[in-house]
Write a protein that holds these residues in place. Structure first.
Motif, PDB file in Angstrom:
ATOM      1  N   LEU A  79      39.996 -68.580 -76.218  1.00  0.00           N
ATOM      2  CA  LEU A  79      40.223 -69.786 -77.004  1.00  0.00           C
ATOM      3  C   LEU A  79      40.179 -69.592 -78.501  1.00  0.00           C
ATOM      4  N   GLU A  80      39.350 -68.671 -78.968  1.00  0.00           N
ATOM      5  CA  GLU A  80      39.166 -68.496 -80.407  1.00  0.00           C
ATOM      6  C   GLU A  80      40.333 -67.723 -81.010  1.00  0.00           C
ATOM      7  N   PRO A  81      40.896 -68.238 -82.126  1.00  0.00           N
ATOM      8  CA  PRO A  81      42.014 -67.539 -82.784  1.00  0.00           C
ATOM      9  C   PRO A  81      41.718 -66.080 -83.099  1.00  0.00           C
ATOM     10  N   LYS A  82      40.502 -65.778 -83.498  1.00  0.00           N
ATOM     11  CA  LYS A  82      40.132 -64.395 -83.830  1.00  0.00           C
ATOM     12  C   LYS A  82      40.302 -63.470 -82.626  1.00  0.00           C
ATOM     13  N   ALA A  83      39.884 -63.954 -81.469  1.00  0.00           N
ATOM     14  CA  ALA A  83      40.003 -63.143 -80.253  1.00  0.00           C
ATOM     15  C   ALA A  83      41.451 -63.056 -79.787  1.00  0.00           C
ATOM     16  N   ALA A  94      38.591 -72.429 -62.621  1.00  0.00           N
ATOM     17  CA  ALA A  94      39.553 -72.985 -63.574  1.00  0.00           C
ATOM     18  C   ALA A  94      40.953 -73.093 -62.973  1.00  0.00           C
ATOM     19  N   ASP A  95      41.947 -73.340 -63.835  1.00  0.00           N
ATOM     20  CA  ASP A  95      43.337 -73.360 -63.418  1.00  0.00           C
ATOM     21  C   ASP A  95      44.208 -72.924 -64.590  1.00  0.00           C
ATOM     22  N   SER A  96      45.509 -73.083 -64.472  1.00  0.00           N
ATOM     23  CA  SER A  96      46.439 -72.574 -65.482  1.00  0.00           C
ATOM     24  C   SER A  96      46.209 -73.180 -66.867  1.00  0.00           C
ATOM     25  N   ARG A  97      45.694 -74.400 -66.934  1.00  0.00           N
ATOM     26  CA  ARG A  97      45.484 -75.048 -68.231  1.00  0.00           C
ATOM     27  C   ARG A  97      44.524 -74.276 -69.118  1.00  0.00           C
ATOM     28  N   SER A  98      43.562 -73.599 -68.508  1.00  0.00           N
ATOM     29  CA  SER A  98      42.554 -72.891 -69.299  1.00  0.00           C
ATOM     30  C   SER A  98      43.145 -71.728 -70.078  1.00  0.00           C
ATOM     31  N   ALA A 117      31.920 -76.992 -72.711  1.00  0.00           N
ATOM     32  CA  ALA A 117      32.257 -77.727 -73.932  1.00  0.00           C
ATOM     33  C   ALA A 117      33.513 -77.239 -74.659  1.00  0.00           C
ATOM     34  N   PRO A 118      33.748 -75.931 -74.796  1.00  0.00           N
ATOM     35  CA  PRO A 118      34.888 -75.483 -75.616  1.00  0.00           C
ATOM     36  C   PRO A 118      36.238 -76.015 -75.163  1.00  0.00           C
ATOM     37  N   PHE A 119      36.436 -76.220 -73.879  1.00  0.00           N
ATOM     38  CA  PHE A 119      37.735 -76.676 -73.387  1.00  0.00           C
ATOM     39  C   PHE A 119      38.045 -78.109 -73.807  1.00  0.00           C
ATOM     40  N   LYS A 120      37.010 -78.882 -74.156  1.00  0.00           N
ATOM     41  CA  LYS A 120      37.229 -80.267 -74.571  1.00  0.00           C
ATOM     42  C   LYS A 120      37.900 -80.350 -75.939  1.00  0.00           C
ATOM     43  N   GLN A 121      37.928 -79.234 -76.671  1.00  0.00           N
ATOM     44  CA  GLN A 121      38.549 -79.214 -77.992  1.00  0.00           C
ATOM     45  C   GLN A 121      39.972 -78.655 -77.970  1.00  0.00           C
ATOM     46  N   VAL A 122      40.449 -78.240 -76.808  1.00  0.00           N
ATOM     47  CA  VAL A 122      41.778 -77.630 -76.719  1.00  0.00           C
ATOM     48  C   VAL A 122      42.865 -78.702 -76.808  1.00  0.00           C
TER      49      VAL A 122
END
Length: 309
Positions: free
Chosen positions: A304-308, A86-90, A39-44
């Protein structure tokens, strides 16, 4: 003597039949999708995704990567290795952040993924190291250079860091790396993300032990992708790819062989691995490395998370 030869022949035939059955019927089943990973990648936001650039590997295969030029004067470079399937997009959000911070960032489509080669397979175990060396010669990443790998990519980064080509990079960064199914960090099936066809895997491993590599292209591992992700990502790995995109089997020896600066970052709430045990793994192997656990961050959130970031 005649009876002994006959018994040996029967045993050999029986072993061959059993091995054949394990190979034919022992492949991996598809695990149910894991929402926390899909799910998280759908918000990128991919609106600024750089186009793929290509380089030629030593076998003349054309392999892909994305380059993110640094803002202002360069501080060095970071080569990013994605996780399994995955691939480079991730790696897009992380690569953008590195570029903003002044580092030239390269996100690879590792062979067997994305637009690099045949999805889910490679030519031989060790080809990924050859590809990485070919990439560095073609792209010439600015120094100081860091190889940063996430999850399975982190395991492969460790493989490189403890191998004969460790001087390809100045530093190594392991982001919640896969170490081994035998390591204390391992959760069963990586928290539900993977499913191994164990009978086939064991049979092919035994055949490799006697020099038979004919079956190395058969799939032995599948990933918990949803239907949409399965159409664009890599749903399964052959034996060759599964064995190469990870540390070598004796991971403790690999850890002891690391001579370049290396550190680990993981989410404290990682659901794929026991993040609180990375320290135990590296200390037991005799290599005390800096380890940072980010509170409130799970496996995918690490990239993905800005904090990380």
């Amino acid at each position: 003597m005649k009876y002994a030869i006959g018994f040996t022949l029967i045993a050999v035939i029986g072993l061959a039949v059993a091995t054949a059955l394990l190979i034919v019927f022992g492949g991996p089943a598809a695990p149910p999708p894991v929402k926390s990973i899909n799910a998280p990648f759908k918000q990128v936001d991919y609106s600024n995704l750089p186009p793929l650039t290509h380089y030629a590997a030593r076998d003349d295969a054309v392999l892909g990567f994305r380059f993110y030029p640094p803002d202002g004067a360069t501080k060095g470079s970071v080569v990013l290795l994605h996780g399994s399937s995955a691939d480079s997009r991730s790696m897009h959000p992380l690569a953008e952040a590195y570029a903003t911070a002044g580092y030239g960032a390269y996100a690879l489509d590792v062979r067997g993924h994305g637009q690099s080669g045949t999805k889910g397979d490679i030519g031989y175990i060790g080809q990924l190291e050859d590809d990485l060396e070919d990439f560095t010669r073609a792209a010439e990443p600015a120094t100081p250079s860091t190889l940063a790998g996430f999850s399975s990519g982190g395991g492969f980064a460790l493989r490189v860091a403890g191998g004969k080509r460790q001087r390809l990079f100045t530093h190594y960064l392991l982001l919640s790396p896969f170490i081994s199914q035998d390591a204390p960090t391992y959760r069963d099936n990586s928290g539900g993300w993977t499913r191994l066809g164990l009978p086939r895997y064991i049979a092919i491993t035994l055949l490799n032990g006697v020099g038979i590599k004919y079956f190395n292209h058969l799939p032995v591992m599948r990933f918990a992708l949803d239907d949409a992700a399965s159409k664009t990502l890599t749903p399964e790995y052959s034996f060759a790819l599964a064995q190469n995109y990870r540390p070598k089997r004796d991971y403790e020896k690999t850890i002891r062989s690391v001579s370049r600066p290396l550190c680990i970052v993981a989410g404290r709430d990682d659901e794929a691995f026991h993040a609180d045990r990375f320290d135990d793994v590296f200390n037991a192997a005799g290599n005390d490395v800096p380890i940072t656990l980010v509170p409130g961050i799970n496996h995918i959130g690490l990239t993905l998370e800005p904090k990380a970031i």
